[in-house]
Motif scaffolding. Structure first.
Motif: not given
Ligand SMILES: [Zn+2]
Lengths: 258, 193
Positions: A66-70, A192-194, A219-225, A238-245
């Motif tokens: 969220s910080f990266k996206l903001k 595309i991004f992830l 948004v549900e980004v990938a499975f932490i499980s 990876f977090q940066r790519k999520v924010a970018e997407a």
């Protein structure tokens, strides 16, 4: 006698002046102030969210993304971003949607990482609200249409709160179409991004989306499980790519409407 | 004379009970495959252990794609929908026999179940359903619809399902899916073969 009239005139003049000032201030702020996007980092505080095998907590990943996206949005787009939380604290579901509504948000984006029972589930998906019990919802909507315009006149005081609750609870139903378009744009970019498996866009009755009075998605980004995806989720890159997407998706969405 | 008759009668009943028990234990898997061919155990109506069964379809989770997969099972048939609903829930908690995932933690207990005349089943679970739940949207969706679909699919009087925790309405299981309303079944989540 004339003294009194003068005072009344003066008094009402002041009231009028105050009104004009207030209205123009509202007008000015409406045109000059930036519109708001609300980002909702899932979970927080006592609510850990889903947990990974290596001990990663969903609440920490959602905040980091969220910080990266903001930062991305505020750097590149003419919007102000409000987070529903900027630290590791509990925020109720009602407060999350209230933050969006009180800030007149134009978009609401809730960020999560998915969780399942075992390790195998993987991929990313984007949700918008489903109106579960259709009969009930349509009944509520019909009730809304009939009552909202003449609310003040027709409803007795003691019932007003209840009606407001229904209106509040149903806020998202007016934005389902736009929310689905927003979900579609963001899901495309996640793919595309992830490079995570495309689980598509879906509808479900998410508590946090119900009361939001603007286009809203989760948004549900990938499975932490899933241990492999957990390893990705903790990486800054990876977090940066999520924010970018998500940023690219919402940018494309806003272009549709400008 | 009367006493001998009585003893004989009890011995006979006892034997039938044992036979019926053996029959039930051994024929479980076969009966699932061909329910039409089950010979009725030769037990008189006086023996209360003789119970007819019915086939139900339960929905368990397939992890790979988060789809619900049907699995057939026999439960003791009962004129009471509530009793049959309780059995369906018990089977869901007991888990899959074919390697699928139960979306109800094994520790979960059914506290109470009742059905309104409008066809809303209130299913009240122990707090384990929340405490032992992994959280996550996918997990919560599979839990909710494994319960709702399994009940509504097999029991005609049940139109909607309201999930309660220890007698109370709960906001969500783990922060995602809202539990503040009764759910209609959603068969679109079931795998399409
Ligand atoms: Zn979450």
């Amino acid at each position: 006698m004339p003294k009194r009239t003068g005072r009344i005139l003066c008094g009402s003049g002041l009231v009028l002046l105050a009104l004009v000032l207030a209205l123009s201030a509202a007008g000015v702020s409406g045109s000059k102030e930036l519109k708001t996007i609300v980002i909702d980092p899932g979970h927080g505080g006592m609510d850990l969210g889903a947990k990974g095998k290596f001990g990663t907590l969903e609440k920490n990943i959602t905040l980091a993304v969220s910080f990266k996206l903001k930062a991305l949005i505020e750097r590149n787009l003419p919007y102000r971003v409000v987070l529903t939380r900027d630290k590791d604290i509990d925020v109720s579901m009602e407060n999350r949607s209230a933050i969006a509504n009180n800030n007149d948000a134009v978009l609401f984006i809730s960020i999560h990482t998915n969780g399942s029972f075992r390790k195998m589930a993987q991929g990313s998906e984007t949700f918008f609200l489903s109106l579960n019990a259709p009969d009930e919802e349509t009944r509520k909507l019909a009730y809304m249409e009939n009552t909202s315009s003449e609310l003040e006149k027709q409803i007795e005081d003691k019932n007003k709160d209840e009606v407001k609750m229904i209106l509040w609870d149903m806020a998202q139903s007016a934005y389902i179409k736009q929310s689905s378009q927003l979900a579609e744009e963001i899901q495309k970019e996640l793919n595309i991004f992830l490079g995570t498996e495309n689980r598509g866009i879906k509808q479900a009755p998410f508590k946090v989306l119900k009361g939001v009075a603007c286009p809203a998605i989760l948004v549900e980004v990938a499975f932490i499980s899933n241990p492999e995806e957990e390893q990705k989720l903790i990486k800054d890159d990876f977090q940066r790519k999520v924010a970018e997407a998500i940023y690219q998706g919402l940018k494309k969405y806003t272009k549709l409407f400008s | 004379m009367d006493r001998t008759k009585a003893i004989l009668f009890f011995v006979l009943v006892f034997l039938l009970v044992v036979l019926a028990f053996i029959f039930f234990k051994n024929s479980g898997s076969e009966r699932i495959k061909k329910p039409g061919e089950i010979p009725q155990p030769a037990v008189s109506t006086q023996a209360p252990i003789e119970k007819s069964t019915r086939k139900v379809t339960l929905f368990f989770l397939r992890e790979e794609d988060s789809r619900l997969v049907p699995e057939e099972r026999n439960i003791v048939s009962d004129p009471s929908t509530v009793r049959e609903a309780e059995e369906v829930i018990a089977e869901l908690i007991r888990g899959s026999q074919t390697g699928l995932v139960s979306s109800l933690p094994a520790e979960t207990k059914l506290v109470q179940l009742f059905i309104t005349k409008e066809g809303v089943a209130y299913v009240d679970f122990s707090k384990d359903l929340v405490d032992k739940h992994p959280s996550g949207s996918a997990a919560e969706i599979s839990t909710v619809y494994s319960i709702v679909n399994s009940l509504a699919y097999n029991l005609k009087p049940i139109k909607k399902v309201f999930i309660l925790i220890e007698g109370e309405e709960r906001e969500t299981l783990g922060g995602h899916i809202s539990l503040d309303h009764p759910f209609l079944p959603d068969y679109s989540l079931i795998v399409k073969e």
